[in-house]
Design a protein around this motif. Structure first.
Motif, PDB file in Angstrom:
ATOM      1  N   ALA A 109      22.158  37.079 -23.399  1.00  0.00           N
ATOM      2  CA  ALA A 109      21.330  36.749 -22.241  1.00  0.00           C
ATOM      3  C   ALA A 109      22.081  36.999 -20.935  1.00  0.00           C
ATOM      4  O   ALA A 109      21.498  37.472 -19.953  1.00  0.00           O
ATOM      5  CB  ALA A 109      20.880  35.293 -22.311  1.00  0.00           C
ATOM      6  N   VAL A 110      23.383  36.706 -20.922  1.00  0.00           N
ATOM      7  CA  VAL A 110      24.182  36.948 -19.720  1.00  0.00           C
ATOM      8  C   VAL A 110      24.363  38.446 -19.503  1.00  0.00           C
ATOM      9  O   VAL A 110      24.183  38.956 -18.393  1.00  0.00           O
ATOM     10  CB  VAL A 110      25.546  36.251 -19.832  1.00  0.00           C
ATOM     11  CG1 VAL A 110      26.454  36.656 -18.679  1.00  0.00           C
ATOM     12  CG2 VAL A 110      25.366  34.741 -19.846  1.00  0.00           C
ATOM     13  N   VAL A 111      24.708  39.177 -20.568  1.00  0.00           N
ATOM     14  CA  VAL A 111      24.923  40.618 -20.454  1.00  0.00           C
ATOM     15  C   VAL A 111      23.639  41.318 -20.019  1.00  0.00           C
ATOM     16  O   VAL A 111      23.670  42.286 -19.253  1.00  0.00           O
ATOM     17  CB  VAL A 111      25.446  41.192 -21.785  1.00  0.00           C
ATOM     18  CG1 VAL A 111      25.578  42.708 -21.712  1.00  0.00           C
ATOM     19  CG2 VAL A 111      26.791  40.565 -22.150  1.00  0.00           C
ATOM     20  N   ALA A 112      22.489  40.800 -20.475  1.00  0.00           N
ATOM     21  CA  ALA A 112      21.196  41.393 -20.125  1.00  0.00           C
ATOM     22  C   ALA A 112      20.704  40.965 -18.755  1.00  0.00           C
ATOM     23  O   ALA A 112      19.689  41.471 -18.278  1.00  0.00           O
ATOM     24  CB  ALA A 112      20.151  41.026 -21.177  1.00  0.00           C
ATOM     25  N   GLY A 113      21.392  40.011 -18.112  1.00  0.00           N
ATOM     26  CA  GLY A 113      20.989  39.559 -16.789  1.00  0.00           C
ATOM     27  C   GLY A 113      19.901  38.514 -16.783  1.00  0.00           C
ATOM     28  O   GLY A 113      19.325  38.227 -15.728  1.00  0.00           O
ATOM     29  N   VAL A 114      19.618  37.899 -17.947  1.00  0.00           N
ATOM     30  CA  VAL A 114      18.591  36.858 -18.005  1.00  0.00           C
ATOM     31  C   VAL A 114      19.046  35.609 -17.261  1.00  0.00           C
ATOM     32  O   VAL A 114      18.263  34.951 -16.571  1.00  0.00           O
ATOM     33  CB  VAL A 114      18.248  36.522 -19.469  1.00  0.00           C
ATOM     34  CG1 VAL A 114      17.308  35.317 -19.557  1.00  0.00           C
ATOM     35  CG2 VAL A 114      17.618  37.726 -20.162  1.00  0.00           C
ATOM     36  N   MET A 115      20.313  35.278 -17.411  1.00  0.00           N
ATOM     37  CA  MET A 115      20.879  34.139 -16.668  1.00  0.00           C
ATOM     38  C   MET A 115      22.276  34.492 -16.210  1.00  0.00           C
ATOM     39  O   MET A 115      22.926  35.380 -16.773  1.00  0.00           O
ATOM     40  CB  MET A 115      20.878  32.865 -17.521  1.00  0.00           C
ATOM     41  CG  MET A 115      21.684  32.917 -18.787  1.00  0.00           C
ATOM     42  SD  MET A 115      21.577  31.370 -19.767  1.00  0.00           S
ATOM     43  CE  MET A 115      19.933  31.492 -20.463  1.00  0.00           C
ATOM     44  N   SER A 116      22.726  33.826 -15.170  1.00  0.00           N
ATOM     45  CA  SER A 116      24.063  34.102 -14.650  1.00  0.00           C
ATOM     46  C   SER A 116      25.117  33.501 -15.566  1.00  0.00           C
ATOM     47  O   SER A 116      24.842  32.578 -16.349  1.00  0.00           O
ATOM     48  CB  SER A 116      24.212  33.514 -13.247  1.00  0.00           C
ATOM     49  OG  SER A 116      24.275  32.094 -13.307  1.00  0.00           O
ATOM     50  N   LEU A 117      26.339  34.014 -15.457  1.00  0.00           N
ATOM     51  CA  LEU A 117      27.424  33.459 -16.260  1.00  0.00           C
ATOM     52  C   LEU A 117      27.670  31.981 -15.941  1.00  0.00           C
ATOM     53  O   LEU A 117      27.774  31.169 -16.874  1.00  0.00           O
ATOM     54  CB  LEU A 117      28.705  34.279 -16.053  1.00  0.00           C
ATOM     55  CG  LEU A 117      29.912  33.786 -16.838  1.00  0.00           C
ATOM     56  CD1 LEU A 117      29.686  33.925 -18.331  1.00  0.00           C
ATOM     57  CD2 LEU A 117      31.179  34.547 -16.405  1.00  0.00           C
ATOM     58  N   ALA A 225      17.404  43.013 -18.202  1.00  0.00           N
ATOM     59  CA  ALA A 225      17.596  44.362 -17.669  1.00  0.00           C
ATOM     60  C   ALA A 225      18.017  45.329 -18.767  1.00  0.00           C
ATOM     61  O   ALA A 225      17.997  46.542 -18.566  1.00  0.00           O
ATOM     62  CB  ALA A 225      18.642  44.339 -16.562  1.00  0.00           C
ATOM     63  N   VAL A 226      18.435  44.796 -19.911  1.00  0.00           N
ATOM     64  CA  VAL A 226      18.785  45.581 -21.088  1.00  0.00           C
ATOM     65  C   VAL A 226      17.943  45.039 -22.233  1.00  0.00           C
ATOM     66  O   VAL A 226      17.738  43.817 -22.336  1.00  0.00           O
ATOM     67  CB  VAL A 226      20.291  45.444 -21.429  1.00  0.00           C
ATOM     68  CG1 VAL A 226      20.645  46.264 -22.669  1.00  0.00           C
ATOM     69  CG2 VAL A 226      21.147  45.865 -20.250  1.00  0.00           C
ATOM     70  N   ARG A 227      17.462  45.909 -23.092  1.00  0.00           N
ATOM     71  CA  ARG A 227      16.616  45.471 -24.211  1.00  0.00           C
ATOM     72  C   ARG A 227      17.389  44.480 -25.079  1.00  0.00           C
ATOM     73  O   ARG A 227      18.505  44.771 -25.538  1.00  0.00           O
ATOM     74  CB  ARG A 227      16.171  46.673 -25.039  1.00  0.00           C
ATOM     75  CG  ARG A 227      15.049  46.380 -26.035  1.00  0.00           C
ATOM     76  CD  ARG A 227      14.500  47.703 -26.542  1.00  0.00           C
ATOM     77  NE  ARG A 227      13.491  47.601 -27.542  1.00  0.00           N
ATOM     78  CZ  ARG A 227      12.181  47.421 -27.324  1.00  0.00           C
ATOM     79  NH1 ARG A 227      11.768  47.283 -26.065  1.00  0.00           N
ATOM     80  NH2 ARG A 227      11.308  47.375 -28.304  1.00  0.00           N
ATOM     81  N   LEU A 228      16.821  43.320 -25.279  1.00  0.00           N
ATOM     82  CA  LEU A 228      17.477  42.252 -26.023  1.00  0.00           C
ATOM     83  C   LEU A 228      16.625  41.908 -27.229  1.00  0.00           C
ATOM     84  O   LEU A 228      15.487  41.455 -27.092  1.00  0.00           O
ATOM     85  CB  LEU A 228      17.663  41.019 -25.118  1.00  0.00           C
ATOM     86  CG  LEU A 228      18.638  39.932 -25.553  1.00  0.00           C
ATOM     87  CD1 LEU A 228      18.984  39.031 -24.372  1.00  0.00           C
ATOM     88  CD2 LEU A 228      18.084  39.083 -26.689  1.00  0.00           C
ATOM     89  N   TYR A 229      17.176  42.156 -28.412  1.00  0.00           N
ATOM     90  CA  TYR A 229      16.494  41.795 -29.651  1.00  0.00           C
ATOM     91  C   TYR A 229      16.860  40.347 -29.964  1.00  0.00           C
ATOM     92  O   TYR A 229      18.030  40.007 -30.110  1.00  0.00           O
ATOM     93  CB  TYR A 229      16.912  42.714 -30.793  1.00  0.00           C
ATOM     94  CG  TYR A 229      16.313  44.100 -30.683  1.00  0.00           C
ATOM     95  CD1 TYR A 229      15.173  44.454 -31.404  1.00  0.00           C
ATOM     96  CD2 TYR A 229      16.868  45.051 -29.833  1.00  0.00           C
ATOM     97  CE1 TYR A 229      14.613  45.723 -31.292  1.00  0.00           C
ATOM     98  CE2 TYR A 229      16.309  46.314 -29.712  1.00  0.00           C
ATOM     99  CZ  TYR A 229      15.190  46.646 -30.448  1.00  0.00           C
ATOM    100  OH  TYR A 229      14.629  47.899 -30.331  1.00  0.00           O
ATOM    101  N   SER A 230      15.845  39.505 -30.066  1.00  0.00           N
ATOM    102  CA  SER A 230      16.083  38.076 -30.225  1.00  0.00           C
ATOM    103  C   SER A 230      16.164  37.694 -31.698  1.00  0.00           C
ATOM    104  O   SER A 230      15.225  37.937 -32.468  1.00  0.00           O
ATOM    105  CB  SER A 230      14.970  37.276 -29.552  1.00  0.00           C
ATOM    106  OG  SER A 230      15.111  35.903 -29.846  1.00  0.00           O
ATOM    107  N   ALA A 231      17.261  37.060 -32.073  1.00  0.00           N
ATOM    108  CA  ALA A 231      17.379  36.524 -33.420  1.00  0.00           C
ATOM    109  C   ALA A 231      16.633  35.208 -33.560  1.00  0.00           C
ATOM    110  O   ALA A 231      16.600  34.626 -34.641  1.00  0.00           O
ATOM    111  CB  ALA A 231      18.849  36.323 -33.782  1.00  0.00           C
ATOM    112  N   CYS A 232      16.021  34.757 -32.482  1.00  0.00           N
ATOM    113  CA  CYS A 232      15.175  33.566 -32.550  1.00  0.00           C
ATOM    114  C   CYS A 232      13.758  33.946 -32.981  1.00  0.00           C
ATOM    115  O   CYS A 232      13.082  33.178 -33.652  1.00  0.00           O
ATOM    116  CB  CYS A 232      15.156  32.876 -31.189  1.00  0.00           C
ATOM    117  SG  CYS A 232      14.419  31.234 -31.195  1.00  0.00           S
ATOM    118  N   THR A 233      13.316  35.153 -32.613  1.00  0.00           N
ATOM    119  CA  THR A 233      11.961  35.592 -32.947  1.00  0.00           C
ATOM    120  C   THR A 233      11.938  36.739 -33.943  1.00  0.00           C
ATOM    121  O   THR A 233      10.915  36.981 -34.582  1.00  0.00           O
ATOM    122  CB  THR A 233      11.216  36.056 -31.687  1.00  0.00           C
ATOM    123  OG1 THR A 233      11.837  37.243 -31.171  1.00  0.00           O
ATOM    124  CG2 THR A 233      11.243  34.969 -30.609  1.00  0.00           C
ATOM    125  N   GLY A 234      13.038  37.481 -34.048  1.00  0.00           N
ATOM    126  CA  GLY A 234      13.061  38.662 -34.894  1.00  0.00           C
ATOM    127  C   GLY A 234      12.496  39.889 -34.216  1.00  0.00           C
ATOM    128  O   GLY A 234      12.322  40.927 -34.861  1.00  0.00           O
TER     129      GLY A 234
END
Length: 334
Positions: A109-117, A225-234
């Motif tokens: 999430a941090v690497v993708a820019g969803v939330m700040s470090l 900002a980067v495609r994030l595949y969620s292991a919470c949803t699959g």
């Protein structure tokens, strides 16, 4: 995720490990020798507050005592994943996608820019403190399909993670988890306790969800900002899920669907998977996937396996860099 032409390099996907991958000495050979890695690790330690001094000392000493507790394992796994991602990106590699397992999804999430470090570290500290207050529990790795296990489980034990077709983690409180282990061993099913002292991804974490939701509701969240595949949803994380505090609060109690998420990722195109976590834990899962065994996709680890000898420890990083460059990512450092 768009696939590349057959003659071009396969896109790089960074994977981040979760609880259970930790081991004494993980990544410490890079501290002080790789400036980007060291600076990123210190950035996380600087945000961890008073606990950072002991965590840093334990990390550098390679201490094993208490390493499986949430308050030690989770911050160190997060810091290591973040620092390794910064190191790989410092080579000029721009990942096309990300996939995290459990706490590894917070790194993604941090690497993708969803939330700040700083926000992610603050939330991680609150979450691990709350998890440490839950009843004693754990996780049990079982060599069987999740669907076959469900009817055999005692009350209080749930499917905590689906890592592959026959790679399942059960989660729950200590007593019912021990009963589940007894039942399964009695049927000849291979199982072993995972390196966790809390029942992550089970109803034991419901109080953690409730206690962390208010803080998450005040935290700025952005679409990835980067495609994030969620292991919470699959599945790939949607913009709506990315900015939903309930999604991130509930992630610690929901089952980890790493196997289904990996299936979806590899169905979307051929890639080079880069395990950015310790112990080659995700590499060992991914290398069994048909897309990897067939050669369509490949996997490489930046860090060495646990209990590796000195030569292998120091060979892992240059070997990973050579492999990424051989793929055709020529923007990498020489």
């Amino acid at each position: 995720m768009e696939t590349t032409a057959p003659s071009g390099p396969r896109p790089v996907v960074l994977m981040f490990a979760g609880q259970g991958a930790q081991h004494p000495g993980m990544g410490r050979h890079l501290y002080g020798t790789e400036p980007v890695f060291t600076a990123a690790l210190e950035e996380v330690f600087g945000l961890l507050g008073p606990r950072a001094r002991r965590l840093r000392a334990d990390f550098l000493a390679g201490r094993a005592d208490g390493l499986d507790d949430a308050e030690r394992a989770q911050p160190l796994l997060f810091a290591l994943g973040y620092a390794t991602a910064r190191l790989v990106r410092g080579w000029g590699v721009r990942p096309a996608a990300l996939l995290g397992h459990s706490v590894g999804e917070a790194v993604a999430a941090v690497v993708a820019g969803v939330m700040s470090l700083p926000d992610a570290v603050r939330l991680l500290v609150a979450r691990t403190e709350a998890a440490a207050r839950t009843p004693p529990g754990g996780m049990l790795a079982v060599a069987a399909p999740a669907g076959a296990l469900a009817p055999l489980l005692p009350a209080g034990v749930v499917i905590g993670a689906v890592n592959g077709p026959r790679q399942t983690l059960l989660a729950g409180a200590d007593a019912p988890l021990a009963e589940a282990e007894r039942r399964l061993r009695g049927r000849g099913v291979l199982c072993r306790r995972a390196r966790a002292r809390q029942g992550f991804h089970s109803p034991l974490m419901d109080p953690v969800v409730a206690s962390t939701l208010p803080d998450l509701a005040r935290t700025p969240l952005r679409p990835p900002a980067v495609r994030l595949y969620s292991a919470c949803t699959g599945h790939p994380l949607t913009p709506a899920q990315a900015v939903d505090p309930r999604f991130w609060a509930g992630q610690i109690a929901a089952p980890v669907l790493f196997g289904p998420a990996l299936d979806r990722l590899l169905a979307d195109g051929d890639v080079l998977l880069v395990d950015a976590g310790p112990g080659e834990s995700l590499l060992s899962l991914a290398r069994r996937h048909p897309a990897v065994t067939s050669g369509r996709s490949d996997v490489v680890a930046v860090l060495p396996p646990a209990r590796a000898d000195t030569g292998l420890v120091h060979a892992a990083l240059p070997a990973a860099l050579r492999r990424i460059r051989a793929e055709g990512h020529r923007s990498c450092v020489q």
